[in-house]
Design a protein around this motif. Structure first.
Motif, PDB file in Angstrom:
ATOM      1  N   CYS A 331      24.137  24.943  35.247  1.00 18.28           N
ATOM      2  CA  CYS A 331      25.447  25.276  34.673  1.00 18.28           C
ATOM      3  C   CYS A 331      26.339  24.036  34.565  1.00 18.28           C
ATOM      4  O   CYS A 331      27.087  23.882  33.589  1.00 18.28           O
ATOM      5  CB  CYS A 331      26.143  26.344  35.514  1.00 18.28           C
ATOM      6  SG  CYS A 331      25.316  27.947  35.504  1.00 18.28           S
ATOM      7  N   ARG A 369      32.472  29.202  36.149  1.00 23.89           N
ATOM      8  CA  ARG A 369      32.708  30.224  35.124  1.00 23.89           C
ATOM      9  C   ARG A 369      31.412  30.514  34.356  1.00 23.89           C
ATOM     10  O   ARG A 369      31.066  31.670  34.099  1.00 23.89           O
ATOM     11  CB  ARG A 369      33.791  29.768  34.156  1.00 23.89           C
ATOM     12  CG  ARG A 369      34.183  30.836  33.117  1.00 23.89           C
ATOM     13  CD  ARG A 369      35.035  30.229  32.021  1.00 23.89           C
ATOM     14  NE  ARG A 369      36.224  29.602  32.572  1.00 23.89           N
ATOM     15  CZ  ARG A 369      37.346  30.262  32.876  1.00 23.89           C
ATOM     16  NH1 ARG A 369      37.394  31.570  32.701  1.00 23.89           N
ATOM     17  NH2 ARG A 369      38.382  29.617  33.361  1.00 23.89           N
ATOM     18  N   ASN A 370      30.677  29.440  34.027  1.00 19.02           N
ATOM     19  CA  ASN A 370      29.408  29.609  33.324  1.00 19.02           C
ATOM     20  C   ASN A 370      28.392  30.346  34.190  1.00 19.02           C
ATOM     21  O   ASN A 370      27.613  31.168  33.691  1.00 19.02           O
ATOM     22  CB  ASN A 370      28.866  28.231  32.917  1.00 19.02           C
ATOM     23  CG  ASN A 370      27.606  28.321  32.080  1.00 19.02           C
ATOM     24  OD1 ASN A 370      26.496  28.144  32.589  1.00 19.02           O
ATOM     25  ND2 ASN A 370      27.760  28.595  30.792  1.00 19.02           N
ATOM     26  N   SER A 372      29.104  32.626  36.384  1.00 19.16           N
ATOM     27  CA  SER A 372      29.463  34.054  36.394  1.00 19.16           C
ATOM     28  C   SER A 372      28.971  34.764  35.132  1.00 19.16           C
ATOM     29  O   SER A 372      28.759  35.982  35.139  1.00 19.16           O
ATOM     30  CB  SER A 372      30.983  34.207  36.522  1.00 19.16           C
ATOM     31  OG  SER A 372      31.634  33.709  35.367  1.00 19.16           O
ATOM     32  N   GLU A 373      28.794  33.996  34.040  1.00 17.24           N
ATOM     33  CA  GLU A 373      28.332  34.593  32.790  1.00 17.24           C
ATOM     34  C   GLU A 373      26.814  34.768  32.757  1.00 17.24           C
ATOM     35  O   GLU A 373      26.317  35.702  32.125  1.00 17.24           O
ATOM     36  CB  GLU A 373      28.773  33.717  31.613  1.00 17.24           C
ATOM     37  CG  GLU A 373      30.292  33.660  31.440  1.00 17.24           C
ATOM     38  CD  GLU A 373      30.710  32.632  30.415  1.00 17.24           C
ATOM     39  OE1 GLU A 373      29.811  31.884  29.931  1.00 17.24           O
ATOM     40  OE2 GLU A 373      31.914  32.535  30.100  1.00 17.24           O
ATOM     41  N   VAL A 374      26.073  33.868  33.438  1.00 18.57           N
ATOM     42  CA  VAL A 374      24.608  33.919  33.376  1.00 18.57           C
ATOM     43  C   VAL A 374      23.990  34.638  34.569  1.00 18.57           C
ATOM     44  O   VAL A 374      22.820  35.028  34.515  1.00 18.57           O
ATOM     45  CB  VAL A 374      24.020  32.489  33.273  1.00 18.57           C
ATOM     46  CG1 VAL A 374      24.503  31.792  32.015  1.00 18.57           C
ATOM     47  CG2 VAL A 374      24.359  31.654  34.512  1.00 18.57           C
ATOM     48  N   LYS A 379      29.918  37.844  41.503  1.00 16.91           N
ATOM     49  CA  LYS A 379      31.044  38.703  41.144  1.00 16.91           C
ATOM     50  C   LYS A 379      32.361  38.292  41.806  1.00 16.91           C
ATOM     51  O   LYS A 379      33.310  39.069  41.845  1.00 16.91           O
ATOM     52  CB  LYS A 379      30.730  40.147  41.534  1.00 16.91           C
ATOM     53  CG  LYS A 379      29.503  40.712  40.822  1.00 16.91           C
ATOM     54  CD  LYS A 379      29.209  42.130  41.277  1.00 16.91           C
ATOM     55  CE  LYS A 379      27.977  42.685  40.560  1.00 16.91           C
ATOM     56  NZ  LYS A 379      27.635  44.057  40.995  1.00 16.91           N
TER      57      LYS A 379
END
Length: 668
Positions: A331, A369-370, A372-374, A379
């Motif tokens: 990330c 942040r990246n 949390s997206e992948v 959480k």
């Protein structure tokens, strides 16, 4: 006479010649057989000098011309040993020397007599310096290596190694005792208690002093100290150790943390040493600045611990497994963040670790942040408000971290740094009392209460130390006090003025202060003949009636920008002949440690010496190892990476303990 200079003309020593040296005409020992020859008609024709091909000329050079007796001076390029040799008889002597020259990299030096006692002493020194086990001398592979190096070696057991280490300890202790007895000034002390992994209590006593205008710190004792750990018991133990070293008449200050037992200990010490103390012990007690700073910040962090919860959980999530760390690294590369250092989880008992956690997590915000997206399992990504609050707290803690690093040094004076650093912290707290963030306001309010408890009145002796910095003097105190409260500024400055004059009066009356220091004596002897009276007139400021203190304070303050890296002790060394007893007082005051970091760093060494794998060492052996290491190597500077490794190791041990307890529960 050396064997090499006796047989200069012997060219029959085949033991030192190779086959090429003996018969090869290109390496003939007769390099300059005859420079002149006579033809049949009797005319002398000059022959061209032969090139020198012998191997010895790589290591020798000819100096000057041939001497009347037919010899030539030749010097070794490595050791500069000289020969006067007739080169017409060969170069065997030079070849022999090049083979045995101790400074020739390609030589084979003559065998040195092996001294078993010297070898044992070297191994004992290695055991002390490198935290080796006493059983090191019994390791099979080590003994094989020793035997390979010297087949005639006599092996020894671990008990003999213990005896050798004790011998090093006793020798170094005697040498240090002699040094301390010759120190012209007074000695400052730090002391602290430590509980080992074996649950035994240990007391560390460290001496701080100026020797030859250099600040020194040495551990005097690291001894077992059983309960009770009351103020009286600590004071009696410190007195016992100080008397053992013969320093009871040289005590200046004792720096300790803020435990209540230490307050009682200081009172007992004042009673025991009152006659030998400066100003009846008025300046004896110095509180550890780093410990007070820790208490102040810990109180503030207790208020805002919930505000950092998600950032802490994010770091914990990444650090929980190797696969998550690898995914996080991916990330970081994806978003293009600059990862100067990895994430680090804070420790509850170390506020500066919280600052370090924030300072490393904030630049990696987009990478998290990246993540949390992948990764759906992540959480706990903080909200924008939580990130902004974390940045605000990190900025708020920065000056506290800076002060901690600055005042925790042991290789340079820190007493002169105290006043400005405490003033900066007070100004910072006042400036943030009206912060727009309610959480920061609550944090500052709590911290201000703790600050006022310990630092509402600045330490007198450490304020004097600031005055003895030629870049600060009273101008600094006047400015700082006036900034905080113009109404009380003059009274506070006058109070410090009164204290410094009182302290200076003690040094002026002290008969030892009239003894010239080595540097002073050197300067006096270097005065040209006939200028002695003028020098005495000038240095004593004859006719003005001013004391050395008045002269020093009347001189202008040095420019801080031009003398940013000024060595304060060097300044007083260079001005010792002008200020005399004032320079001696400055040495003593500037040697005061304002933290107990030196004593606490010995506990880090103690945890390595007395670990869970080596927990049966006798207290006397622990003291020999830790003190011996300090006397041989000095205090070690622990880097941030070392601290991180220790933290990670502790985390690993905690995880192992949790897994082991889980297995036990399952087996039950």
């Amino acid at each position: 006479m050396d064997d090499e200079t006796l047989n200069l003309y012997d060219d029959d020593d085949d033991d030192y010649l190779s086959g090429n040296d003996m018969m090869d005409p290109s390496e003939d020992g007769h390099d300059s057989v005859q420079d002149d020859s006579t033809n049949a008609a009797g005319n002398r024709v000059r022959r061209r000098r032969k090139r020198r091909h012998s191997k010895c000329w790589k290591h020798f050079e000819i100096v000057g011309d041939k001497l009347p007796d037919g010899t030539t001076k030749v010097i070794c390029k490595h050791c500069e040993y000289s020969y006067f040799i007739d080169l017409s008889n060969g170069t065997n002597t030079l070849l022999r020397h090049s083979r045995v020259c101790s400074k020739n990299p390609g030589s084979t030096p003559r065998s040195r007599k092996f001294d078993m006692m010297v070898f044992r002493e070297m191994i004992a020194g290695a055991i002390v310096e490198h935290d080796l086990a006493y059983s090191f001398v019994e390791f099979r592979r080590i003994r094989e290596a020793f035997e390979y190096a010297n087949p005639g070696i006599e092996f020894w057991c671990r008990n003999t190694a213990v005896s050798d280490v004790r011998k090093i300890y006793e020798n170094e202790k005697a040498a240090l005792r002699k040094v301390l007895s010759e120190v012209p000034g007074r000695i400052c002390f730090t002391t602290d208690l430590w509980r080992a992994i074996t649950v035994e209590g240990y007391l560390c006593l460290t001496a701080h002093y100026v020797d030859n205008w250099k600040l020194k710190a040495k551990i005097l004792s690291f001894c077992a100290f059983p309960p009770p750990h009351t103020g009286y018991s600590i004071a009696m133990k410190v007195m016992e150790l100080v008397k053992e070293w013969g320093l009871e008449k040289k005590v200046f200050t004792v720096t300790v943390d803020n435990a209540s037992s230490n307050d009682n200990m200081q009172g007992v010490l004042k009673t025991q040493l009152r006659r030998a103390l400066v100003c009846n012990g008025e300046f004896l007690h110095v509180r550890c600045a780093a410990h007070i700073l820790n208490l102040i910040v810990q109180d503030g962090l207790a208020v805002i611990s919930d505000a950092l919860e998600k950032i802490r959980e994010s770091v914990k999530f990444v650090k929980s497994s190797e696969s998550r760390e690898q995914m996080f690294q991916t990330c970081v590369e994806t978003v293009g963040s600059k990862k100067e250092a990895g994430l680090v989880l804070d420790v509850a008992t170390r506020w500066n670790s919280t600052f370090k956690m924030l300072s490393r997590a904030l630049p990696l915000r987009e990478a998290l942040r990246n993540l949390s997206e992948v990764d759906p399992s992540y959480k706990c990504f903080p909200s924008e408000l939580e990130w902004s609050r974390g940045a605000l707290i990190c900025k708020f803690l920065a000056p506290f971290a800076e002060m901690t690093n600055l005042v925790s040094g042991s290789s340079y004076p820190t007493a002169n740094l105290y006043f400005m650093q405490v003033w900066k912290i007070e100004c910072w707290l006042r400036a943030n009392e009206t912060s727009d963030d309610e959480t920061i306001c609550q944090m500052v309010e709590t911290m201000k209460l703790k600050f006022d408890k310990y630092w509402e009145d600045y330490s007198d002796i450490l304020s004097i130390a600031a005055v003895l910095d030629p870049r600060l003097k009273f101008a600094c105190l006047e400015y700082c006090y006036d900034t905080l409260d113009p109404l009380t500024s003059k009274a506070k400055v006058d109070h410090i003025r009164k204290k410094i004059k009182k302290l200076y009066g003690v040094y002026k009356k002290d008969p030892n202060s009239t003894t010239a220091s080595p540097s002073e004596a050197t300067l006096v002897n270097s005065i040209p003949a006939g200028y002695g009276d003028f020098y005495a007139f000038f240095s004593q400021n004859a006719g003005t009636g001013k004391s050395a203190l008045d002269v020093y304070l009347a001189e202008p303050v040095l420019d801080m920008a031009a003398f940013k890296t000024l060595d304060v002790l060097r300044y007083w060394k260079n001005n010792a002949t002008r200020f005399k007893e004032l320079s001696r007082m400055a040495c003593d005051v500037l040697s005061i440690p304002i933290t107990t970091v030196s004593s606490e760093s010995s506990f880090s060494a103690g945890s390595r010496v007395l670990s869970k794998y080596r927990s049966r060492l006798l207290p006397s052996n622990v003291q020999a190892l830790i003190c011996g290491r300090n006397w041989l190597r000095g205090f070690e500077v622990t880097s941030d990476s070392d601290e991180e490794e220790e933290e990670e190791e502790k985390e690993g041990e905690e995880k192992e303990g949790e897994e082991e307890s889980g297995r036990k529960k399952r087996s039950k």
